[in-house]
Enzyme design. Structure first.
Site, PDB file in Angstrom:
ATOM      1  N   ASP A  21      38.919  29.051  28.796  1.00 53.87           N
ATOM      2  CA  ASP A  21      38.653  29.779  30.043  1.00 53.87           C
ATOM      3  C   ASP A  21      37.353  29.220  30.695  1.00 53.87           C
ATOM      4  O   ASP A  21      36.128  29.495  29.822  1.00 53.87           O
ATOM      5  CB  ASP A  21      38.918  31.062  30.152  1.00 53.87           C
ATOM      6  CG  ASP A  21      39.428  31.569  31.623  1.00 53.87           C
ATOM      7  OD1 ASP A  21      39.370  30.776  32.703  1.00 53.87           O
ATOM      8  OD2 ASP A  21      39.278  32.983  31.862  1.00 53.87           O
ATOM      9  N   HIS A  38      36.883  20.766  34.320  1.00 52.77           N
ATOM     10  CA  HIS A  38      38.077  20.401  33.323  1.00 52.77           C
ATOM     11  C   HIS A  38      37.723  19.390  32.647  1.00 52.77           C
ATOM     12  O   HIS A  38      37.925  19.223  31.396  1.00 52.77           O
ATOM     13  CB  HIS A  38      39.289  20.034  34.308  1.00 52.77           C
ATOM     14  CG  HIS A  38      39.614  21.440  35.006  1.00 52.77           C
ATOM     15  ND1 HIS A  38      39.715  22.718  34.309  1.00 52.77           N
ATOM     16  CD2 HIS A  38      40.305  21.683  36.256  1.00 52.77           C
ATOM     17  CE1 HIS A  38      40.279  23.636  35.316  1.00 52.77           C
ATOM     18  NE2 HIS A  38      40.509  23.042  36.341  1.00 52.77           N
ATOM     19  N   LEU A 132      45.375  19.027  10.118  1.00 57.62           N
ATOM     20  CA  LEU A 132      45.597  19.987  11.447  1.00 57.62           C
ATOM     21  C   LEU A 132      46.827  19.903  12.157  1.00 57.62           C
ATOM     22  O   LEU A 132      47.009  18.708  12.675  1.00 57.62           O
ATOM     23  CB  LEU A 132      44.157  20.090  12.038  1.00 57.62           C
ATOM     24  CG  LEU A 132      44.254  20.779  13.308  1.00 57.62           C
ATOM     25  CD1 LEU A 132      44.307  22.460  13.057  1.00 57.62           C
ATOM     26  CD2 LEU A 132      42.809  20.638  14.002  1.00 57.62           C
ATOM     27  N   ARG A 185      39.141  33.878  23.417  1.00 61.83           N
ATOM     28  CA  ARG A 185      39.263  33.632  24.674  1.00 61.83           C
ATOM     29  C   ARG A 185      37.796  33.325  25.198  1.00 61.83           C
ATOM     30  O   ARG A 185      36.808  34.266  24.801  1.00 61.83           O
ATOM     31  CB  ARG A 185      39.804  34.877  25.539  1.00 61.83           C
ATOM     32  CG  ARG A 185      39.777  34.754  27.243  1.00 61.83           C
ATOM     33  CD  ARG A 185      40.907  35.691  27.855  1.00 61.83           C
ATOM     34  NE  ARG A 185      40.761  34.913  29.217  1.00 61.83           N
ATOM     35  CZ  ARG A 185      41.757  34.912  30.054  1.00 61.83           C
ATOM     36  NH1 ARG A 185      43.072  35.524  29.607  1.00 61.83           N
ATOM     37  NH2 ARG A 185      41.649  34.344  31.337  1.00 61.83           N
ATOM     38  N   ARG A 191      41.922  39.470  28.518  1.00 61.45           N
ATOM     39  CA  ARG A 191      43.212  39.261  29.249  1.00 61.45           C
ATOM     40  C   ARG A 191      44.001  38.239  28.157  1.00 61.45           C
ATOM     41  O   ARG A 191      43.466  37.384  27.598  1.00 61.45           O
ATOM     42  CB  ARG A 191      43.454  38.859  30.493  1.00 61.45           C
ATOM     43  CG  ARG A 191      43.292  39.795  31.654  1.00 61.45           C
ATOM     44  CD  ARG A 191      43.532  38.967  32.964  1.00 61.45           C
ATOM     45  NE  ARG A 191      42.798  37.714  33.339  1.00 61.45           N
ATOM     46  CZ  ARG A 191      41.828  37.907  34.087  1.00 61.45           C
ATOM     47  NH1 ARG A 191      41.229  39.113  34.495  1.00 61.45           N
ATOM     48  NH2 ARG A 191      41.059  36.808  34.471  1.00 61.45           N
ATOM     49  N   SER A 193      46.725  36.736  29.500  1.00 58.47           N
ATOM     50  CA  SER A 193      47.434  35.553  30.256  1.00 58.47           C
ATOM     51  C   SER A 193      48.476  35.069  29.870  1.00 58.47           C
ATOM     52  O   SER A 193      48.660  33.521  29.984  1.00 58.47           O
ATOM     53  CB  SER A 193      46.077  34.687  30.607  1.00 58.47           C
ATOM     54  OG  SER A 193      44.942  35.147  31.263  1.00 58.47           O
TER      55      SER A 193
HETATM   56  C1  FPP Z   1      40.667  27.384  32.479  1.00 57.93           C
HETATM   57  O1  FPP Z   1      39.675  27.538  33.405  1.00 57.93           O
HETATM   58  C2  FPP Z   1      41.155  26.117  32.254  1.00 57.93           C
HETATM   59  C3  FPP Z   1      42.440  25.440  32.555  1.00 57.93           C
HETATM   60  C4  FPP Z   1      43.447  26.057  32.957  1.00 57.93           C
HETATM   61  C5  FPP Z   1      42.646  23.956  31.994  1.00 57.93           C
HETATM   62  C6  FPP Z   1      42.201  23.679  30.617  1.00 57.93           C
HETATM   63  C7  FPP Z   1      42.280  22.100  30.405  1.00 57.93           C
HETATM   64  C8  FPP Z   1      41.332  21.548  29.730  1.00 57.93           C
HETATM   65  C9  FPP Z   1      40.267  21.956  28.953  1.00 57.93           C
HETATM   66  C10 FPP Z   1      41.465  20.110  29.444  1.00 57.93           C
HETATM   67  C11 FPP Z   1      42.798  19.599  28.874  1.00 57.93           C
HETATM   68  C12 FPP Z   1      42.715  19.977  27.257  1.00 57.93           C
HETATM   69  C13 FPP Z   1      43.333  19.640  26.344  1.00 57.93           C
HETATM   70  C14 FPP Z   1      43.431  20.076  24.983  1.00 57.93           C
HETATM   71  C15 FPP Z   1      43.839  18.281  26.266  1.00 57.93           C
HETATM   72  P1  FPP Z   1      39.720  27.879  34.696  1.00 57.93           P
HETATM   73  O2  FPP Z   1      39.852  26.835  35.618  1.00 57.93           O
HETATM   74  O3  FPP Z   1      40.764  28.937  35.076  1.00 57.93           O
HETATM   75  O4  FPP Z   1      38.227  28.554  34.991  1.00 57.93           O
HETATM   76  P2  FPP Z   1      37.892  29.614  35.978  1.00 57.93           P
HETATM   77  O5  FPP Z   1      38.493  31.025  35.369  1.00 57.93           O
HETATM   78  O6  FPP Z   1      36.219  29.653  35.515  1.00 57.93           O
HETATM   79  O7  FPP Z   1      38.326  29.355  37.281  1.00 57.93           O
END
Ligand code: FPP
Length: 239
Positions: A21, A38, A132, A185, A191, A193
Site C-alpha cells: 500500500d 505504481h 520461492l 501491510r 486494515r 482489506s
Molecule cells: C496500493 O497502493 C497498490 C495497488 C493497488 C497496486 C499494487 C501494484 C503494484 C505494486 C504493481 C504490480 C505488482 C506486481 C507484483 C506485479 P494505493 O494505490 O492504494 O496507494 P494509496 O493508498 O497511497 O492511494
C-alpha cells in the site's frame, strides 16, 4: 523496528503475504500521477521478490489488484494490469534463474484475457521449479475466494454432513499452500482489506509506516525480525 540485524534462519516464516500500500500517496507527495507511484511500486516488488528468495522464504503472496480495485478510474486500472503483464514478461528469465514458481489467486473469469493468458504461460513454464513460490493476488478478494469455493462445493453436490473447515479449505484457490505466517501491510493502515481473510486466521500482522515504493529488502528483514519476537499460540496457551 529492529535494524542491521539478520533474521534467525530457524524461524523464517514459510509464507509471507504483503499488502503493498501507499503507491498513490508516494506519487501525490511528489506532485506526480498515481500511475508513477505504481511504476515505482513495481520496482519495489521486483526487489522484494529477490530479497524473499535470498532469505529462503517458500511462499510470498503479493496483493497486486483486488476485486474492489475495479472501482478506480479505468486509466489507473489498465495501468496496474498492464504493469503486471510487463512484470511477468520482464522477470521471466529471473524466475528461471532463481527457480521461482509463479502461482495465482483470484477470480480468473473476470480478468482480461491477455493477462490471464500471460499468467497461465508463466505458471506452466515455472511449475516444476522448487524455489520461492510467488503467488500473485490479482483480481483477488478474500470474500470472493470463499464465495467461489462455496459455489464449487455446490457444483460438486457436496452434502451438509460433508462440509467442514477442511473441505471448504480444499476448495480455495491454492489449498496446498500453507496458511500465511506473516502478513505485512505498508503505508501505516491497520486494515486487512479483504486479503487472505480465511487463510490469515492465525497470521501475525506487521504494519510498516513506510510507503510501498520506498520499501527495501531491509524493511522485509525488519518485518521478519518483528515477527520472530511474537509468541504464536494459535488459540492455545504457552507450554
Ligand atoms: C496500493 O497502493 C497498490 C495497488 C493497488 C497496486 C499494487 C501494484 C503494484 C505494486 C504493481 C504490480 C505488482 C506486481 C507484483 C506485479 P494505493 O494505490 O492504494 O496507494 P494509496 O493508498 O497511497 O492511494
Amino acid at each position: 523496528m529492529a535494524s542491521s540485524k539478520t533474521p534467525q534462519e530457524t524461524q523464517i516464516p514459510t509464507h509471507i503475504g504483503i499488502i503493498m500500500d501507499g503507491n498513490g500517496r508516494w506519487a501525490q507527495k511528489r506532485g506526480q500521477l498515481r500511475t508513477q507511484g505504481h511504476l515505482e511500486g513495481l520496482k519495489t516488488a521486483r526487489e522484494i521478490v529477490r530479497a524473499a528468495s535470498d532469505l529462503g522464504i517458500k511462499y510470498l503472496t503479493l496483493y497486486a489488484f483486488s476485486t474492489e480495485n475495479w472501482k478506480r478510474a479505468a486509466e489507473e486500472v489498465n495501468f496496474i494490469l498492464g504493469l503486471v503483464k510487463q512484470y511477468l514478461i520482464a522477470e521471466f528469465d529471473f524466475f528461471k534463474q532463481y527457480k521461482i514458481k509463479l502461482r495465482h489467486t483470484g477470480d480468473e473469469e473476470t480478468l482480461p484475457e491477455d493477462i490471464l493468458s500471460e499468467i497461465k504461460t508463466v505458471i506452466a513454464e515455472t511449475s516444476n521449479f522448487e524455489g520461492l513460490s510467488v503467488i500473485l493476488a490479482l483480481n483477488y478478494g478474500g470474500r470472493d475466494e470463499i464465495t467461489r469455493a462455496v459455489k464449487r462445493i455446490l457444483r460438486e453436490g457436496k452434502t451438509e454432513s460433508e462440509i467442514d473447515e477442511k473441505l471448504l479449505h480444499s476448495f480455495l484457490d491454492n489449498p496446498d499452500v500453507p496458511d500465511p505466517d506473516l502478513i505485512i501491510r505498508t503505508a501505516g493502515e491497520f486494515r486487512t482489506s479483504n486479503f487472505l481473510i480465511w487463510e490469515a486466521a492465525y497470521a501475525e500482522y506487521v504494519i510498516s509506516n513506510t510507503l510501498w515504493p520506498d520499501w527495501t529488502g531491509k524493511d522485509l528483514k525488519d518485518a521478519i525480525l518483528e515477527y520472530q519476537q511474537r509468541d504464536r499460540r494459535f488459540g492455545g496457551i504457552k507450554s
